[in-house]
Design a protein around this motif. Structure first.
Motif, mmCIF file in Angstrom:
data_model
loop_
_atom_site.group_PDB
_atom_site.id
_atom_site.type_symbol
_atom_site.label_atom_id
_atom_site.label_comp_id
_atom_site.label_asym_id
_atom_site.label_seq_id
_atom_site.Cartn_x
_atom_site.Cartn_y
_atom_site.Cartn_z
ATOM 1 N N LYS A 39 12.142 34.376 -18.599
ATOM 2 C CA LYS A 39 11.230 35.488 -18.333
ATOM 3 C C LYS A 39 11.846 36.468 -17.348
ATOM 4 O O LYS A 39 11.738 37.690 -17.511
ATOM 5 N N VAL A 40 12.515 35.953 -16.332
ATOM 6 C CA VAL A 40 13.137 36.803 -15.313
ATOM 7 C C VAL A 40 14.310 37.587 -15.892
ATOM 8 O O VAL A 40 14.524 38.743 -15.542
ATOM 9 N N LYS A 41 15.063 36.968 -16.795
ATOM 10 C CA LYS A 41 16.240 37.628 -17.377
ATOM 11 C C LYS A 41 15.867 38.760 -18.311
ATOM 12 O O LYS A 41 16.646 39.689 -18.507
ATOM 13 N N THR A 42 14.690 38.701 -18.916
ATOM 14 C CA THR A 42 14.283 39.695 -19.896
ATOM 15 C C THR A 42 13.291 40.715 -19.359
ATOM 16 O O THR A 42 12.906 41.630 -20.070
ATOM 17 N N LYS A 43 12.908 40.533 -18.097
ATOM 18 C CA LYS A 43 11.880 41.411 -17.551
ATOM 19 C C LYS A 43 12.102 41.614 -16.063
ATOM 20 O O LYS A 43 12.356 40.654 -15.339
ATOM 21 N N PRO A 44 12.043 42.841 -15.543
ATOM 22 C CA PRO A 44 12.206 43.059 -14.110
ATOM 23 C C PRO A 44 11.215 42.210 -13.343
ATOM 24 O O PRO A 44 10.038 42.132 -13.692
ATOM 25 N N ALA A 45 11.678 41.539 -12.279
ATOM 26 C CA ALA A 45 10.807 40.633 -11.526
ATOM 27 C C ALA A 45 10.646 41.066 -10.086
ATOM 28 O O ALA A 45 11.537 41.631 -9.497
ATOM 29 N N LYS A 46 9.481 40.776 -9.547
ATOM 30 C CA LYS A 46 9.210 41.042 -8.135
ATOM 31 C C LYS A 46 9.646 39.855 -7.307
ATOM 32 O O LYS A 46 9.781 38.749 -7.796
ATOM 33 N N ILE A 47 9.846 40.104 -6.050
ATOM 34 C CA ILE A 47 10.226 39.022 -5.142
ATOM 35 C C ILE A 47 9.099 38.011 -5.048
ATOM 36 O O ILE A 47 7.927 38.356 -5.114
ATOM 37 N N ILE A 48 9.446 36.719 -4.980
ATOM 38 C CA ILE A 48 8.409 35.710 -4.879
ATOM 39 C C ILE A 48 8.576 34.898 -3.611
ATOM 40 O O ILE A 48 9.606 34.961 -2.966
ATOM 41 N N PRO A 70 24.782 38.725 -10.941
ATOM 42 C CA PRO A 70 23.926 39.255 -12.013
ATOM 43 C C PRO A 70 22.569 39.696 -11.448
ATOM 44 O O PRO A 70 22.104 39.185 -10.432
ATOM 45 N N LYS A 71 21.936 40.633 -12.138
ATOM 46 C CA LYS A 71 20.639 41.110 -11.701
ATOM 47 C C LYS A 71 19.634 39.965 -11.683
ATOM 48 O O LYS A 71 19.570 39.157 -12.605
ATOM 49 N N ASN A 72 18.872 39.912 -10.613
ATOM 50 C CA ASN A 72 17.851 38.878 -10.432
ATOM 51 C C ASN A 72 18.418 37.463 -10.288
ATOM 52 O O ASN A 72 17.680 36.481 -10.380
ATOM 53 N N ALA A 73 19.728 37.365 -10.029
ATOM 54 C CA ALA A 73 20.344 36.044 -9.848
ATOM 55 C C ALA A 73 19.732 35.336 -8.646
ATOM 56 O O ALA A 73 19.548 34.121 -8.655
ATOM 57 N N TRP A 74 19.409 36.100 -7.606
ATOM 58 C CA TRP A 74 18.800 35.533 -6.401
ATOM 59 C C TRP A 74 17.440 34.914 -6.724
ATOM 60 O O TRP A 74 17.062 33.873 -6.183
ATOM 61 N N LEU A 75 16.704 35.568 -7.631
ATOM 62 C CA LEU A 75 15.372 35.103 -7.997
ATOM 63 C C LEU A 75 15.452 33.822 -8.829
ATOM 64 O O LEU A 75 14.669 32.883 -8.631
ATOM 65 N N ILE A 76 16.409 33.791 -9.742
ATOM 66 C CA ILE A 76 16.610 32.599 -10.566
ATOM 67 C C ILE A 76 17.015 31.421 -9.688
ATOM 68 O O ILE A 76 16.541 30.296 -9.863
ATOM 69 N N LEU A 118 15.584 24.537 1.918
ATOM 70 C CA LEU A 118 16.421 25.451 2.707
ATOM 71 C C LEU A 118 17.212 26.394 1.798
ATOM 72 O O LEU A 118 17.230 27.609 2.012
ATOM 73 N N ALA A 119 17.844 25.844 0.771
ATOM 74 C CA ALA A 119 18.627 26.664 -0.151
ATOM 75 C C ALA A 119 17.737 27.621 -0.945
ATOM 76 O O ALA A 119 18.131 28.757 -1.226
ATOM 77 N N GLY A 120 16.538 27.149 -1.298
ATOM 78 C CA GLY A 120 15.608 28.004 -2.041
ATOM 79 C C GLY A 120 15.166 29.209 -1.240
ATOM 80 O O GLY A 120 15.044 30.320 -1.765
ATOM 81 N N ASN A 121 14.919 29.007 0.050
ATOM 82 C CA ASN A 121 14.536 30.126 0.906
ATOM 83 C C ASN A 121 15.712 31.055 1.188
ATOM 84 O O ASN A 121 15.551 32.277 1.252
ATOM 85 N N ARG A 122 16.907 30.482 1.351
ATOM 86 C CA ARG A 122 18.093 31.302 1.583
ATOM 87 C C ARG A 122 18.416 32.160 0.359
ATOM 88 O O ARG A 122 19.006 33.236 0.487
ATOM 89 N N ALA A 123 18.028 31.695 -0.835
ATOM 90 C CA ALA A 123 18.296 32.453 -2.057
ATOM 91 C C ALA A 123 17.643 33.831 -2.001
ATOM 92 O O ALA A 123 18.167 34.804 -2.567
ATOM 93 N N LEU A 124 16.506 33.933 -1.318
ATOM 94 C CA LEU A 124 15.812 35.219 -1.211
ATOM 95 C C LEU A 124 16.645 36.263 -0.485
ATOM 96 O O LEU A 124 16.499 37.464 -0.730
ATOM 97 N N THR A 125 17.521 35.828 0.396
ATOM 98 C CA THR A 125 18.330 36.784 1.174
ATOM 99 C C THR A 125 19.357 37.491 0.299
ATOM 100 O O THR A 125 19.885 38.539 0.686
ATOM 101 N N PHE A 126 19.667 36.914 -0.872
ATOM 102 C CA PHE A 126 20.658 37.529 -1.755
ATOM 103 C C PHE A 126 20.090 38.727 -2.515
ATOM 104 O O PHE A 126 20.816 39.386 -3.264
ATOM 105 N N LYS A 127 18.828 39.017 -2.317
ATOM 106 C CA LYS A 127 18.279 40.232 -2.917
ATOM 107 C C LYS A 127 18.871 41.460 -2.242
ATOM 108 O O LYS A 127 19.054 42.511 -2.868
ATOM 109 N N ARG A 128 19.213 41.306 -0.943
ATOM 110 C CA ARG A 128 19.718 42.439 -0.171
ATOM 111 C C ARG A 128 21.171 42.296 0.262
ATOM 112 O O ARG A 128 21.757 43.238 0.754
#
Length: 216
Positions: free
Chosen positions: A207-216, A154-160, A80-90
């Motif tokens: 890898k995510v911190k050093t390189k722009p990442a796409k949503i997964i 931080p950038k990509n924090a939602w992805l991490i 549940l928390a992992g899926n909710r993390a995706l919402t922090f992209k927006r």
């Protein structure tokens, strides 16, 4: 009654199998691809369904399994928390759903710690399990709330966050399969999935911190 329990166990195993296969598949295919997203959805459905069913099974007569109960709670929280993390992209701030998920884990962890201390004092070896899961769950919940309170993420924090939680759910499910499903309860079966999963999490975080990442 026993037939009903067996039926639930079969359903639990079926959805758990779907979760395991799609979870492993999602880390093999390209991140952000359609295959990855579809496998991720199937993984979430499979693990949530399997874990929800495992909770009542773990308390039924002749099927009591405190490990299955605890790993079920953790898997539900992580998915549940992992899926909710995706919402922090927006979005920038956590809403009541995010806080409810983390808050529930926080309260469950406190309960596990109290029960673990009580069991440990009374020389019950199950206390170690409660202390381990309770302490780990409390740490994750606290880290969630620290993340929620940050005004600027931080950038990509939602992805991490997403990576850590979902891989954590996969680790939990693999461990449960080995320990509860296969009945292998040695030190290697308990620790190897966590060690390998942690290495994978660290790899992707860097890898995510050093390189722009796409949503997964």
């Amino acid at each position: 009654m026993e037939e009903a329990v067996k039926f639930l166990i079969y359903i639990h195993a079926f959805f758990g199998g779907i979760g395991l296969i799609t979870g492993i598949g999602s880390i093999i295919v390209k991140k952000g691809s359609r295959a990855h997203k579809n496998m991720g959805k199937l993984f979430s459905v499979g693990m949530l369904t399997s874990s929800l069913i495992s909770i009542p099974i773990s308390w039924m007569p002749n099927h009591e399994n405190i490990f299955l109960f605890l790993i079920g709670l953790f898997t539900i929280y992580l998915v549940l928390a992992g899926n909710r993390a995706l919402t922090f992209k927006r979005k920038k701030q956590a809403n009541w759903i995010d806080k409810l998920i983390s808050g529930t884990m926080f309260l469950c962890s406190i309960t596990m710690l109290i029960f673990g201390i009580y069991s440990f004092i009374n020389s019950n070896t199950l206390g170690i399990l409660f202390l381990f899961f309770g302490g780990f769950g409390l740490l994750l919940a606290i880290k969630d709330f620290i993340f929620y309170k940050k005004p600027v993420k931080p950038k990509n924090a939602w992805l991490i966050l997403h990576l850590g939680k979902m891989i954590g759910a996969l680790i939990a499910s693999i461990t449960a399969f080995i320990v509860a499903g296969l009945g292998i309860g040695n030190l290697i079966s308990w620790t190897l999935p966590t060690i390998l999963g942690t290495i994978y999490i660290v790899y992707w975080k860097r890898k995510v911190k050093t390189k722009p990442a796409k949503i997964i």
